[in-house]
Design an enzyme around this catalytic site. Structure first.
Site, PDB file in Angstrom:
ATOM      1  CE  LYS A 113       4.930   3.483  -9.543  1.00  0.00           C
ATOM      2  NZ  LYS A 113       5.443   2.548 -10.568  1.00  0.00           N
TER       3      LYS A 113
ATOM      4  N   PRO B  56       2.748  -1.363  -8.529  1.00  0.00           N
ATOM      5  CG  PRO B  56       2.364  -0.804  -6.299  1.00  0.00           C
ATOM      6  CD  PRO B  56       3.228  -1.671  -7.172  1.00  0.00           C
ATOM      7  CD  GLU B  57       0.420   2.149 -13.122  1.00  0.00           C
ATOM      8  OE1 GLU B  57       0.720   3.313 -13.436  1.00  0.00           O
ATOM      9  OE2 GLU B  57       0.911   1.149 -13.682  1.00  0.00           O
TER      10      GLU B  57
END
Length: 281
Positions: free
Chosen positions: A51, A2-3
């Site tokens: 993250k 994920p960003e």
């Protein structure tokens, strides 16, 4: 993986559901923490760090989780059916009188002393969405290894924290260079604006359901996920290839006309060739 904006949203959901509340359910479905019971403790907050997610609870404890590729946190109301996946994929449940936070497929779970949080996030560079953001330090980190390809340097969370494959590809497009360009070859004017541009992209998307980098209606991204469709600017076919040492799937998208610099070595797109072929057939 994920960003940073996705993780920021997850932290916001967890904080809204649990912060200030007393845990009435604590269920760790991993062997290492199978006997842990946090019931009766107040949840203090949940914060994102790049993250990583840090959920702090009363008594000086922090639950550290990382979503990687498949993990997710879902929040459900009292009596609401859990819909994040089959029950055997649940790794952690934290519940209050009216909410349940359910962690599915979480590959990284640590319960540690809050004072020891730096042991799991201390290696990270400046957080693009965090209070520690330092554009000058982020740029210095990126330029410290001038021979390194820009795309790889952007993904290295030790340089700056929060960029994944999507923003890597979009940033390189907006800068007009390929992800394989050595960092040291990036023109000075573009290098100077890189950290601020990266931060702006994540900031404007952290509250959005659909990520958007183009400012165009019905066209959310310039290059990521768009191969082999035409470039929105020049109509050249967008290309895709792997970047890195091959240990992880890191699809990298670019426009060979709008972006100057080296292309990947012959043979490097192999992993994505079959997927590419299906999209063009």
């Amino acid at each position: 993986m994920p960003e940073g904006d996705t993780v920021w949203q997850a932290a916001k959901r967890l904080h809204g559901a649990l912060a200030g509340q007393v845990l009435t359910r604590s269920d760790f479905r991993v062997p290492k923490y199978a006997t842990v019971d946090l019931t009766g403790r107040h949840v203090l907050n949940t914060i994102p760090r790049g993250k990583h997610l840090l959920t702090r609870v009363e008594g000086g404890l922090t639950l550290h989780t990382h979503l990687r590729m498949e993990g997710t946190w879902k929040v459900f109301g009292h009596g609401e059916r859990w819909t994040g996946g089959p029950a055997h994929q649940i790794r952690v449940v934290l519940g209050t009188d009216d909410r349940s936070a359910v962690g599915y497929r979480l590959p990284v779970i640590h319960l540690l002393r809050t004072k020891d949080e730096e042991s799991v996030v201390g290696h990270l560079g400046p957080d693009l969405l965090g209070p520690d953001w330092d554009a000058d330090l982020a740029l210095a980190n990126l330029l410290a290894d001038p021979a390194r390809p820009l795309g790889e340097a952007l993904l290295d969370q030790r340089n700056l924290a929060g960029i994944g494959n999507v923003y890597k590809s979009e940033l390189c497009f907006l800068l007009g260079v390929t992800p394989w360009l050595p960092v040291g070859a990036l023109p000075d004017d573009r290098a100077a604006k890189l950290p601020g541009l990266a931060r702006r992209l994540l900031e404007v998307n952290r509250d959005r359901v659909v990520r958007q980098t183009t400012g165009l209606r019905n066209q959310d991204l310039f290059v990521y996920g768009r191969a082999p469709r035409p470039c929105l600017r020049c109509h050249t076919q967008i290309r895709v290839a792997d970047q890195g040492d091959g240990s992880q799937e890191r699809p990298t998208y670019w426009c060979p006309t709008c972006q100057s610099g080296p292309a990947p070595a012959p043979g490097s797109p192999q992993r994505w060739r079959e997927r590419y072929r299906r999209t063009t057939s």
